[in-house]
Design a protein around this motif. Structure first.
Motif, PDB file in Angstrom:
ATOM      1  N   LEU A 205      -2.271  12.606 -23.032  1.00 48.46           N
ATOM      2  CA  LEU A 205      -3.073  13.483 -22.177  1.00 48.46           C
ATOM      3  C   LEU A 205      -3.861  12.669 -21.150  1.00 48.46           C
ATOM      4  CD1 LEU A 205      -4.048  16.362 -21.523  1.00 48.46           C
ATOM      5  CD2 LEU A 205      -5.883  16.022 -23.209  1.00 48.46           C
ATOM      6  N   GLN A 206      -4.361  11.495 -21.549  1.00 45.94           N
ATOM      7  CA  GLN A 206      -5.070  10.632 -20.598  1.00 45.94           C
ATOM      8  C   GLN A 206      -4.166  10.272 -19.409  1.00 45.94           C
ATOM      9  OE1 GLN A 206      -6.650   7.155 -22.558  1.00 45.94           O
ATOM     10  NE2 GLN A 206      -7.828   8.353 -24.032  1.00 45.94           N
ATOM     11  N   CYS A 245     -15.258  16.616 -24.826  1.00 43.13           N
ATOM     12  CA  CYS A 245     -16.609  16.857 -24.344  1.00 43.13           C
ATOM     13  C   CYS A 245     -16.626  18.219 -23.654  1.00 43.13           C
ATOM     14  CB  CYS A 245     -17.029  15.755 -23.378  1.00 43.13           C
ATOM     15  SG  CYS A 245     -16.078  15.741 -21.825  1.00 43.13           S
ATOM     16  N   ALA A 246     -17.807  18.686 -23.317  1.00 43.59           N
ATOM     17  CA  ALA A 246     -17.919  20.029 -22.732  1.00 43.59           C
ATOM     18  C   ALA A 246     -17.132  20.152 -21.435  1.00 43.59           C
ATOM     19  CB  ALA A 246     -19.395  20.359 -22.485  1.00 43.59           C
ATOM     20  N   ALA A 247     -17.179  19.119 -20.599  1.00 40.03           N
ATOM     21  CA  ALA A 247     -16.491  19.192 -19.304  1.00 40.03           C
ATOM     22  C   ALA A 247     -14.980  19.272 -19.475  1.00 40.03           C
ATOM     23  CB  ALA A 247     -16.858  17.973 -18.446  1.00 40.03           C
ATOM     24  N   HIS A 248     -14.411  18.462 -20.363  1.00 40.84           N
ATOM     25  CA  HIS A 248     -12.963  18.445 -20.521  1.00 40.84           C
ATOM     26  C   HIS A 248     -12.477  19.542 -21.463  1.00 40.84           C
ATOM     27  CE1 HIS A 248     -13.496  14.190 -18.967  1.00 40.84           C
ATOM     28  NE2 HIS A 248     -12.760  14.810 -18.060  1.00 40.84           N
ATOM     29  N   ALA A 249     -13.357  20.112 -22.263  1.00 44.73           N
ATOM     30  CA  ALA A 249     -12.978  21.270 -23.058  1.00 44.73           C
ATOM     31  C   ALA A 249     -12.618  22.445 -22.160  1.00 44.73           C
ATOM     32  CB  ALA A 249     -14.103  21.652 -24.016  1.00 44.73           C
ATOM     33  N   ASP A 250     -13.281  22.534 -20.996  1.00 43.75           N
ATOM     34  CA  ASP A 250     -12.952  23.612 -20.041  1.00 43.75           C
ATOM     35  C   ASP A 250     -11.534  23.465 -19.511  1.00 43.75           C
ATOM     36  OD1 ASP A 250     -15.436  24.755 -20.320  1.00 43.75           O
ATOM     37  OD2 ASP A 250     -16.289  23.769 -18.558  1.00 43.75           O
ATOM     38  N   LEU A 251     -11.053  22.219 -19.427  1.00 39.13           N
ATOM     39  CA  LEU A 251      -9.702  21.972 -18.903  1.00 39.13           C
ATOM     40  C   LEU A 251      -8.633  22.037 -19.992  1.00 39.13           C
ATOM     41  CD1 LEU A 251     -10.318  18.934 -16.507  1.00 39.13           C
ATOM     42  CD2 LEU A 251      -9.745  21.268 -15.848  1.00 39.13           C
ATOM     43  N   TYR A 252      -8.944  21.459 -21.157  1.00 37.85           N
ATOM     44  CA  TYR A 252      -7.885  21.237 -22.143  1.00 37.85           C
ATOM     45  C   TYR A 252      -8.206  21.797 -23.533  1.00 37.85           C
ATOM     46  CZ  TYR A 252      -6.727  17.775 -18.570  1.00 37.85           C
ATOM     47  OH  TYR A 252      -6.441  17.133 -17.380  1.00 37.85           O
ATOM     48  N   GLY A 253      -9.271  22.503 -23.666  1.00 36.98           N
ATOM     49  CA  GLY A 253      -9.702  22.935 -25.003  1.00 36.98           C
ATOM     50  C   GLY A 253      -9.024  24.149 -25.541  1.00 36.98           C
ATOM     51  N   ARG A 254      -7.834  24.446 -25.084  1.00 40.96           N
ATOM     52  CA  ARG A 254      -7.120  25.602 -25.595  1.00 40.96           C
ATOM     53  C   ARG A 254      -6.528  25.267 -26.971  1.00 40.96           C
ATOM     54  NH1 ARG A 254      -3.350  25.933 -20.187  1.00 40.96           N
ATOM     55  NH2 ARG A 254      -4.947  25.107 -18.791  1.00 40.96           N
ATOM     56  N   SER A 255      -6.317  26.288 -27.765  1.00 44.29           N
ATOM     57  CA  SER A 255      -5.750  26.063 -29.092  1.00 44.29           C
ATOM     58  C   SER A 255      -4.520  26.930 -29.282  1.00 44.29           C
ATOM     59  CB  SER A 255      -6.795  26.371 -30.151  1.00 44.29           C
ATOM     60  OG  SER A 255      -7.240  27.693 -30.052  1.00 44.29           O
TER      61      SER A 255
END
Length: 255
Positions: A205-206, A245-255
């Motif tokens: 992902l990085q 983190c909160a910022a990247h959860a908005d982009l990739y935090g789907r389950s």
């Protein structure tokens, strides 16, 4: 914008690339595909020689390469039988250039990201301290993700090195790696670790995030995009919740 991500299998390792791809599909708008080993799919006639040129002979010398016939023959055997390769560090930037040249011309554009998951140890030169450093990833096109680097690049817990020094003082030589791993308390990844696939998800992902946004890493410890320099930090970032983190959860935090 990255429209397609292609992950390449690493059959001589414990990395389950199909599982990594499934995890990515749940989080990305890009198409995610899986292909067999990069070094088989995109083999070129000079690839063994390019690997020989990328060899790092000394951790403290910037110059790389050993193109003697015996070395090239070794690299040819390693391409054919990857299980026999090991113990060699390669300049990750040189390897990346060689693999980029092997890509078909119509797949080199940045709308398609290739991620080569490799069974080779890769490194980059540190101008700040005049030595080579093992790496898990070299971002770019193609992005390189080293499975041995996952175990070897981030520093292990301090107790590991203390025990190694203690053994050397007693016996005059370094203990086998397996002995140290069994003696030292602390959480760190070891060769063929069953957690390998889970940890690699964040590193692939990085590679996508870097090409998509231009942001190399996240500076928040515990985020999947954090560039861990120590094994405990790697464990925390890749194997423990929350994943982002909160910022990247908005982009990739789907389950």
């Amino acid at each position: 914008m990255v429209e397609r991500l292609i992950c390449y299998r690493s059959p001589s390792t414990t990395a389950a690339v199909d599982d990594i791809a499934a995890w990515l599909r749940a989080r990305l708008d890009a198409t995610v595909a899986v292909r067999d080993r990069f070094l088989d799919v995109h083999r070129t006639d000079d690839l063994a020689e390019r690997f020989a040129e990328a060899r790092v002979p000394s951790p403290y010398e910037r110059e790389t390469g050993n193109t003697m016939l015996g070395t090239i023959r070794y690299e040819e055997r390693a391409l054919e039988t990857p299980e026999r390769e090991g113990g060699v560090l390669y300049d990750g930037v040189q390897v990346q250039r060689a693999l980029n040249a092997a890509l078909p011309a119509d797949e080199r554009g940045l709308e398609t990201l290739h991620v080569a998951i490799l069974d080779r140890a890769i490194g980059t030169w540190g101008d700040h301290d005049g030595r080579w450093h093992k790496r898990v990833t070299v971002p770019g096109q193609p992005a390189l993700v080293s499975v041995p680097g996952l175990y070897e690049a981030p520093a292990k817990p301090e107790a590991y090195y203390t025990e190694k020094q203690r053994h050397a003082l007693r016996s005059g030589d370094a203990p086998p790696r397996e002995v140290l791993e069994n003696r030292v308390d602390g959480d760190f990844l070891v060769a063929d670790d069953p957690r390998t696939t889970e940890a690699l998800k964040g590193y692939v992902l990085q590679a996508f995030h870097y090409l998509e946004t231009g942001e190399a890493f996240c500076d928040r410890e515990g985020c999947r995009l954090f560039n861990a320099h120590r094994q405990p930090d790697l464990i925390d970032a890749q194997l423990r919740d929350p994943a982002f983190c909160a910022a990247h959860a908005d982009l990739y935090g789907r389950s």
